[in-house]
Design an enzyme around this catalytic site. Structure first.
Site, PDB file in Angstrom:
ATOM      1  CB  SER A  17      56.817  -8.292  33.360  1.00 54.04           C
ATOM      2  OG  SER A  17      56.030  -8.446  32.198  1.00 54.04           O
ATOM      3  CG  HIS A  41      53.604  -9.414  36.245  1.00 54.10           C
ATOM      4  ND1 HIS A  41      52.609  -9.170  37.174  1.00 54.10           N
ATOM      5  CD2 HIS A  41      53.317  -8.622  35.183  1.00 54.10           C
ATOM      6  CE1 HIS A  41      51.772  -8.264  36.700  1.00 54.10           C
ATOM      7  NE2 HIS A  41      52.172  -7.923  35.477  1.00 54.10           N
ATOM      8  CG  ASP A  43      52.170  -8.072  31.833  1.00 51.03           C
ATOM      9  OD1 ASP A  43      51.407  -7.599  32.683  1.00 51.03           O
ATOM     10  OD2 ASP A  43      53.410  -7.932  31.863  1.00 51.03           O
ATOM     11  CG  MET A  45      48.533  -7.371  27.139  1.00 49.69           C
ATOM     12  SD  MET A  45      49.818  -6.353  26.403  1.00 49.69           S
ATOM     13  CE  MET A  45      50.771  -5.965  27.851  1.00 49.69           C
ATOM     14  CG  HIS A  75      48.295  -7.344  34.796  1.00 50.21           C
ATOM     15  ND1 HIS A  75      49.207  -6.352  34.457  1.00 50.21           N
ATOM     16  CD2 HIS A  75      47.084  -6.720  34.840  1.00 50.21           C
ATOM     17  CE1 HIS A  75      48.575  -5.205  34.303  1.00 50.21           C
ATOM     18  NE2 HIS A  75      47.288  -5.405  34.523  1.00 50.21           N
ATOM     19  CG  MET A  77      46.333  -5.575  31.202  1.00 49.28           C
ATOM     20  SD  MET A  77      48.033  -5.184  30.734  1.00 49.28           S
ATOM     21  CE  MET A  77      48.799  -6.761  31.032  1.00 49.28           C
ATOM     22  CG  MET A 146      47.865  -0.893  35.809  1.00 58.27           C
ATOM     23  SD  MET A 146      49.171  -2.106  35.518  1.00 58.27           S
ATOM     24  CE  MET A 146      50.006  -1.459  34.057  1.00 58.27           C
ATOM     25  N   GLY A 151      49.608  -2.081  28.379  1.00 57.90           N
ATOM     26  CA  GLY A 151      49.671  -2.479  26.978  1.00 57.90           C
ATOM     27  C   GLY A 151      51.092  -2.756  26.495  1.00 57.90           C
ATOM     28  N   GLY A 153      55.548  -2.776  27.505  1.00 59.46           N
ATOM     29  CA  GLY A 153      56.665  -2.621  28.425  1.00 59.46           C
ATOM     30  C   GLY A 153      57.488  -1.415  28.008  1.00 59.46           C
ATOM     31  CG  ASP A 184      52.752  -4.000  35.902  1.00 59.10           C
ATOM     32  OD1 ASP A 184      53.830  -3.843  35.318  1.00 59.10           O
ATOM     33  OD2 ASP A 184      51.839  -4.756  35.485  1.00 59.10           O
ATOM     34  N   GLY A 185      54.949  -1.059  36.007  1.00 60.77           N
ATOM     35  CA  GLY A 185      55.140  -0.129  34.898  1.00 60.77           C
ATOM     36  C   GLY A 185      56.201   0.917  35.197  1.00 60.77           C
ATOM     37  N   GLY A 186      57.292   0.854  34.466  1.00 65.59           N
ATOM     38  CA  GLY A 186      58.329   1.873  34.601  1.00 65.59           C
ATOM     39  C   GLY A 186      59.118   1.778  35.897  1.00 65.59           C
ATOM     40  N   GLY A 206      59.711  -5.380  34.009  1.00 68.53           N
ATOM     41  CA  GLY A 206      59.928  -6.033  32.717  1.00 68.53           C
ATOM     42  C   GLY A 206      61.279  -5.652  32.173  1.00 68.53           C
TER      43      GLY A 206
HETATM   44  C1  DX5 Z   1      52.277  -3.247  30.972  1.00 67.63           C
HETATM   45  C2  DX5 Z   1      52.468  -4.519  31.758  1.00 67.63           C
HETATM   46  C3  DX5 Z   1      53.710  -4.582  32.535  1.00 67.63           C
HETATM   47  C4  DX5 Z   1      54.987  -4.488  31.734  1.00 67.63           C
HETATM   48  C5  DX5 Z   1      55.937  -3.655  32.543  1.00 67.63           C
HETATM   49  O1  DX5 Z   1      50.993  -3.234  30.454  1.00 67.63           O
HETATM   50  O2  DX5 Z   1      51.396  -4.713  32.654  1.00 67.63           O
HETATM   51  O3  DX5 Z   1      53.749  -5.727  33.381  1.00 67.63           O
HETATM   52  O4  DX5 Z   1      55.585  -5.718  31.443  1.00 67.63           O
HETATM   53  O5  DX5 Z   1      57.069  -3.417  31.815  1.00 67.63           O
HETATM   54  P1  DX5 Z   1      58.171  -2.377  32.267  1.00 67.63           P
HETATM   55  O6  DX5 Z   1      58.682  -2.845  33.599  1.00 67.63           O
HETATM   56  O7  DX5 Z   1      59.170  -2.449  31.182  1.00 67.63           O
HETATM   57  O8  DX5 Z   1      57.502  -1.031  32.385  1.00 67.63           O
HETATM   58 ZN    ZN Z   2      51.501  -6.341  34.223  1.00 64.39          ZN
END
Ligand code: DX5
Ligand code: ZN
Length: 234
Positions: A17, A41, A43, A45, A75, A77, A146, A151, A153, A184-186, A206
């Site tokens: 990301s 990827h 993101d 927002m 993606h 958002m 998700m 929102g 990383g 996606d996420g963590g 990310g």
């Molecule tokens: C969060 C994003 C993710 C983010 C993930 O809203 O959609 O794509 O970049 O970041 P990490 O991998 O650090 O959780």
């Molecule tokens: Zn994302």
């Protein structure tokens, strides 16, 4: 075709990301991947749907111009995504994923994304039940689960979402569908095996990749572990 590369055939798609990239040095961040990634990827927002603001179609357009061979996984958002799918499709998004919570007319939106020549994806927040998207699964090329509240990383993985992956895998088989399952996420080197074993085809990362000093080395380490565990045949 990128969309057909999945665990069923080879191994998980790794999608770094850009949210973890230095905004003033996106090209250097892409270079730092050493070509070892699969997709990029992006993101998007809007400061309304999520409490943060990031990129617009101009970044996607520049990425497509400078890196035409990259698969751009966008993606969205944003509130009222119907107002933004055309500019992002024109900019060169390959996958265009929208949140079920962001629109009243998900079916129409997914059909329109396909008409615009992109691969439609649907996603849902951690608190949204996965059953809500079952009626549109035949319309999508990808479901994004998700695993953090969207929102930002660098947040911690929410383990309760694993049950959604199990349901999606089951529905994919019983309905003979072939959408990809993305998470996606963590996600990082410590939990990627668990999500791949559960059926995820695409790993968005990310902080675990572009947030590190040597992104290419991180991907190499991940692929080595996945191979050793029999989870990547590439
Ligand atoms: C969060 C994003 C993710 C983010 C993930 O809203 O959609 O794509 O970049 O970041 P990490 O991998 O650090 O959780
Ligand atoms: Zn994302």
């Amino acid at each position: 075709m990128a969309g057909k590369i999945s665990l069923k055939n080879k191994g998980p798609i790794i999608a770094p990301s850009l949210l973890s990239a230095d905004p003033l040095a996106v090209s250097e961040s892409i270079k730092s991947l050493g070509g070892l990634h699969d997709w990029i990827h992006v993101d998007v927002m809007d400061g309304h749907f999520v409490p943060n603001i990031s990129y617009g179609p101009a970044l996607v357009s520049a990425l497509k111009k400078h890196y035409p061979a990259e698969v751009l996984d966008v993606h969205l958002m944003v509130d009222s995504p119907e107002n933004f799918i055309e500019p992002f499709a024109e900019a060169g998004a390959d996958y265009l994923t929208v949140h079920v919570e962001s629109t009243r007319h998900l079916h129409r939106l997914l059909c329109r994304i396909k008409e615009l020549g992109c691969k439609p994806g649907v996603t849902l927040n951690p608190a949204t039940p996965v059953e809500i998207i079952r009626p549109v699964l035949h319309l999508v090329d990808m479901v994004l689960v998700m695993s953090v509240n969207p929102g930002f990383g660098g947040q911690s993985f929410i383990p309760e979402v694993m049950q959604k992956i199990i349901s999606l895998c089951r529905w994919r088989i019983v309905s003979d569908l072939d959408f990809l399952i993305e998470i996606d996420g963590g996600i990082g080197i410590d939990n990627m095996q668990e999500v791949v074993r559960s059926g995820c085809d695409v790993l968005v990362m990310g902080s675990a990749i572009l947030g590190k000093a040597e992104p290419a080395e991180e991907i190499m380490k991940m692929r080595k572990i996945l191979k050793e565990e029999g989870l990547d045949e590439r």
